[in-house]
Design a protein around this motif. Structure first.
Motif, PDB file in Angstrom:
ATOM      1  N   ALA A  13       5.667  17.607  -4.287  1.00 33.09           N
ATOM      2  CA  ALA A  13       5.590  19.021  -4.471  1.00 33.09           C
ATOM      3  C   ALA A  13       4.564  19.250  -3.348  1.00 33.09           C
ATOM      4  O   ALA A  13       3.478  18.701  -2.934  1.00 33.09           O
ATOM      5  N   ASP A  14       4.904  20.391  -2.842  1.00 32.54           N
ATOM      6  CA  ASP A  14       3.966  21.196  -1.837  1.00 32.54           C
ATOM      7  C   ASP A  14       3.099  21.877  -2.524  1.00 32.54           C
ATOM      8  O   ASP A  14       3.519  22.939  -2.933  1.00 32.54           O
ATOM      9  N   THR A  15       1.881  21.388  -2.912  1.00 36.41           N
ATOM     10  CA  THR A  15       0.813  21.937  -3.807  1.00 36.41           C
ATOM     11  C   THR A  15      -0.293  22.934  -2.859  1.00 36.41           C
ATOM     12  O   THR A  15      -1.130  23.458  -3.458  1.00 36.41           O
ATOM     13  N   SER A  16      -0.140  22.808  -1.550  1.00 39.68           N
ATOM     14  CA  SER A  16      -1.228  23.207  -0.666  1.00 39.68           C
ATOM     15  C   SER A  16      -1.660  24.415  -0.838  1.00 39.68           C
ATOM     16  O   SER A  16      -2.783  25.108  -1.185  1.00 39.68           O
ATOM     17  N   GLY A  17      -0.682  25.392  -1.358  1.00 42.84           N
ATOM     18  CA  GLY A  17      -1.048  26.857  -1.322  1.00 42.84           C
ATOM     19  C   GLY A  17      -1.869  27.268  -2.492  1.00 42.84           C
ATOM     20  O   GLY A  17      -2.903  28.126  -2.540  1.00 42.84           O
ATOM     21  N   ASP A  18      -1.817  26.701  -3.793  1.00 43.05           N
ATOM     22  CA  ASP A  18      -2.361  26.663  -4.780  1.00 43.05           C
ATOM     23  C   ASP A  18      -3.929  26.042  -4.677  1.00 43.05           C
ATOM     24  O   ASP A  18      -4.952  26.643  -4.985  1.00 43.05           O
ATOM     25  N   LEU A  19      -4.017  25.050  -4.011  1.00 35.59           N
ATOM     26  CA  LEU A  19      -5.211  24.124  -3.553  1.00 35.59           C
ATOM     27  C   LEU A  19      -5.985  25.220  -2.849  1.00 35.59           C
ATOM     28  O   LEU A  19      -7.278  25.154  -3.045  1.00 35.59           O
ATOM     29  N   ILE A  20      -5.338  25.631  -1.745  1.00 33.12           N
ATOM     30  CA  ILE A  20      -6.367  26.572  -0.691  1.00 33.12           C
ATOM     31  C   ILE A  20      -6.711  27.526  -1.659  1.00 33.12           C
ATOM     32  O   ILE A  20      -7.888  28.244  -1.261  1.00 33.12           O
ATOM     33  N   ALA A  21      -6.108  28.185  -2.180  1.00 33.59           N
ATOM     34  CA  ALA A  21      -6.516  29.408  -3.365  1.00 33.59           C
ATOM     35  C   ALA A  21      -7.479  29.278  -4.117  1.00 33.59           C
ATOM     36  O   ALA A  21      -8.420  29.967  -4.211  1.00 33.59           O
ATOM     37  N   ALA A  22      -7.597  27.784  -4.709  1.00 31.72           N
ATOM     38  CA  ALA A  22      -8.571  27.635  -5.661  1.00 31.72           C
ATOM     39  C   ALA A  22      -9.994  27.235  -4.817  1.00 31.72           C
ATOM     40  O   ALA A  22     -11.067  27.771  -5.122  1.00 31.72           O
ATOM     41  N   ALA A  23      -9.855  26.825  -3.445  1.00 34.34           N
ATOM     42  CA  ALA A  23     -11.194  26.482  -2.715  1.00 34.34           C
ATOM     43  C   ALA A  23     -11.587  27.820  -2.110  1.00 34.34           C
ATOM     44  O   ALA A  23     -12.848  28.059  -2.086  1.00 34.34           O
ATOM     45  N   ASN A  24     -10.832  28.879  -1.824  1.00 33.81           N
ATOM     46  CA  ASN A  24     -11.127  30.041  -1.179  1.00 33.81           C
ATOM     47  C   ASN A  24     -11.848  30.884  -2.176  1.00 33.81           C
ATOM     48  O   ASN A  24     -12.841  31.892  -2.289  1.00 33.81           O
ATOM     49  N   HIS A  25     -11.304  30.850  -3.754  1.00 34.96           N
ATOM     50  CA  HIS A  25     -11.948  31.316  -4.865  1.00 34.96           C
ATOM     51  C   HIS A  25     -13.718  31.066  -4.930  1.00 34.96           C
ATOM     52  O   HIS A  25     -14.429  31.767  -5.102  1.00 34.96           O
ATOM     53  N   CYS A  26     -13.762  29.614  -4.547  1.00 34.01           N
ATOM     54  CA  CYS A  26     -15.084  29.145  -4.467  1.00 34.01           C
ATOM     55  C   CYS A  26     -16.188  29.790  -3.243  1.00 34.01           C
ATOM     56  O   CYS A  26     -16.881  30.228  -3.266  1.00 34.01           O
ATOM     57  N   PHE A  27     -15.395  29.966  -2.169  1.00 33.52           N
ATOM     58  CA  PHE A  27     -15.897  30.645  -1.021  1.00 33.52           C
ATOM     59  C   PHE A  27     -16.305  32.022  -0.938  1.00 33.52           C
ATOM     60  O   PHE A  27     -17.330  32.494  -0.724  1.00 33.52           O
ATOM     61  N   ARG A  28     -15.214  32.791  -1.793  1.00 34.40           N
ATOM     62  CA  ARG A  28     -15.388  34.152  -2.025  1.00 34.40           C
ATOM     63  C   ARG A  28     -16.778  34.267  -3.121  1.00 34.40           C
ATOM     64  O   ARG A  28     -17.462  35.269  -2.810  1.00 34.40           O
TER      65      ARG A  28
END
Length: 221
Positions: A13-28
């Motif tokens: 599965a291509d899970t990258s989009g949801d993983l990036i979103a979770a990381a950006n949650h932290c950076f926000r």
């Protein structure tokens, strides 16, 4: 029984989009906004949460703040678990290949460095968990890939002989796991790092899941 063991992220599965979103949650939360790009940084996403946090922190000029990365890692996992299947999709023809393999007498399982609970949740949400006879995650055993034991355990749990398995993956971690296990390795070329797979010299490259059953037959003959 012979078994086919799959990596999950970037392989099934291509899970990258949801993983990036979770990381950006932290950076926000840090006040930095969305530091990572879902397309440009997809390859890093599939290497895990700490890799994403490390990349983002380095872009902020704070790459040496290991304590900050450690502090935000649980937040990343929580954010990811809360929105684990918003963007994620199975790769084309992956599940069709799984069913053909099972019909041909192979056991199938998953060996991932994603925490087992998150992997279980994701597979259930995608509606494919029951297709796999085994799931071994990063925290299922005291060791994780590239140690060969998670691969062996996935083969055993899928009802197979660990000495007669093949690993389907998308990274040097998967290649090194298979090498340590003395097992053949197939690396997929359709993930974010697909162009780099040939340099890892796997036993075979896979461009399309439709070709997997015949490839497995050859490797485990």
């Amino acid at each position: 029984m012979k078994t086919v063991i799959f990596d999950l992220d970037g392989t099934l599965a291509d899970t990258s989009g949801d993983l990036i979103a979770a990381a950006n949650h932290c950076f926000r939360d840090m006040g930095a906004g969305d530091v990572l790009d879902p397309v440009q940084d997809a390859g890093t996403a599939l290497r895990g949460g700490r890799a994403m946090l490390t990349l983002g922190m380095s872009r902020l000029g704070r790459g040496d703040e290991v304590a900050t990365i450690d502090r935000y890692y649980p937040m990343l996992l929580e954010a990811y678990g809360a929105a684990i299947d918003v963007h994620t999709q199975m790769y084309p023809r992956a599940m069709e290949a799984v069913e053909v393999l099972k019909a041909g007498g192979y056991g199938v399982g998953i060996c991932t460095n994603k925490p087992e609970g998150l992997a279980e949740t994701l597979l259930q949400r995608l509606g494919v968990r029951e297709a796999f006879g085994a799931l071994v995650g990063a925290d299922t055993l005291p060791v994780r890939k590239p140690d060969p034991e998670p691969l062996f355990e996935a083969a055993r749990r899928a009802g197979g002989d660990p000495a007669r398995c093949v690993l389907i993956g998308d990274s040097d971690t998967d290649r090194n796991t298979a090498r340590a296990a003395g097992a053949p390795c197939v690396l997929v070329t359709f993930g974010p790092a697909g162009g780099d797979m040939a340099a890892l010299e796997p036993d075979a490259l896979l461009d399309d899941y439709a070709a997997l059953p015949a490839l497995v037959d050859r490797l485990l003959a």
